[in-house]
Write an enzyme that holds these catalytic residues in place. Sequence first.
Site, mmCIF file in Angstrom:
data_model
loop_
_atom_site.group_PDB
_atom_site.id
_atom_site.type_symbol
_atom_site.label_atom_id
_atom_site.label_comp_id
_atom_site.label_asym_id
_atom_site.label_seq_id
_atom_site.Cartn_x
_atom_site.Cartn_y
_atom_site.Cartn_z
ATOM 1 C CD GLU A 23 -58.550 -34.874 -0.982
ATOM 2 O OE1 GLU A 23 -57.544 -34.245 -0.582
ATOM 3 O OE2 GLU A 23 -59.715 -34.422 -0.885
ATOM 4 C CG HIS A 67 -58.296 -32.653 2.694
ATOM 5 N ND1 HIS A 67 -57.566 -32.481 1.542
ATOM 6 C CD2 HIS A 67 -57.803 -31.776 3.605
ATOM 7 C CE1 HIS A 67 -56.640 -31.555 1.737
ATOM 8 N NE2 HIS A 67 -56.766 -31.098 2.972
ATOM 9 C CB SER A 104 -56.583 -31.891 7.758
ATOM 10 O OG SER A 104 -55.306 -31.800 8.345
ATOM 11 C CE LYS A 125 -54.560 -29.857 10.989
ATOM 12 N NZ LYS A 125 -53.411 -30.795 10.919
ATOM 13 C CB CYS A 171 -58.195 -28.373 1.419
ATOM 14 S SG CYS A 171 -57.852 -27.981 3.159
ATOM 15 N NE ARG A 206 -47.749 -33.954 9.605
ATOM 16 C CZ ARG A 206 -48.647 -33.460 8.737
ATOM 17 N NH1 ARG A 206 -48.567 -33.760 7.455
ATOM 18 N NH2 ARG A 206 -49.630 -32.703 9.178
#
Length: 293
Positions: free
Chosen positions: A232, A230, A190, A162, A141, A244
């Site tokens: 992972e 990502h 992300s 995004k 990323c 969040r």
Amino acid sequence: MPIVIPEDIPAYSLLSQNAFIMGAKRAKTQDIRTLEVLLINLMPTKIETENQILSLLANSPLQVKITLLSTASYIGTNTPKSHLDRFYVNFSDILGRRFDGAIVTGAPIEHLEFENVAYWNELQEIMDYLKSHCTSTMYLCWGAMAGLYHFHNISKIMLKEKVFGVFPHRIITQDLLLNGLDSIVRMPHSRHAGIDENAVRKSSLKILLESELCGISALKDERDFYILAHPEYAKDTLRLEYERDKARGLGIAKPLDYFDKDNEPILSWKSSASVLFSNWLNFSVYQDTPFVL
């Protein structure tokens, strides 16, 4: 791990086109030892990131010894200092050491110019060191954006919206990193930024994965890999990020193709992530690294 067969059996030439095989002569002389892998963890939630990446590396049959590194020029406040002091080293602590592989994580700082990142000078030193002291590095990323900018002068471009969710990718160029993956590879994204894809296409970089929805997502140079996703991430990571940002009052849309009809996350990328990390450890690290570092 490779399959060992005689070089003169018909299957040898057939399998060598799409699988990793080893001749009996090489197999008899091959030495095996624990691999040394350096994890440069730039994420603020370091413990969660450790758990995610180490769980993928643990799926390989290879023995791997991990060294955790954090920056000295910037110390975040999201990870207990006691954890950093006990389990992490700084760049000065590894000078002179060589590593079989390294992983540079992302960081939620796409909005900053690279030169304005508090630890940018230190990270440049680390990346240069890896080029001469590490067999292969995987950049993830923002880490991938940083590596592409530093080594290949590929600019980071801020996006209007995004890139958030789980996206399908097509294999553009076959590589051993992708060996065993399906034609469509799903990975979470992300990020608020992307890369200059026109510059990428004019470069010597090899494009491995691309998505119609979020663009080029995996690239390779001579020996390192740059993954703008990502892979992972754990099952709940995108949900936690979504909740969040909602709590902060940000205008965030739900992650794409992630929740089911009951608003529960669907884990649809773990098998691909396991294959990616296992392939990287085997083909790009273990098979190429010297026995004596």
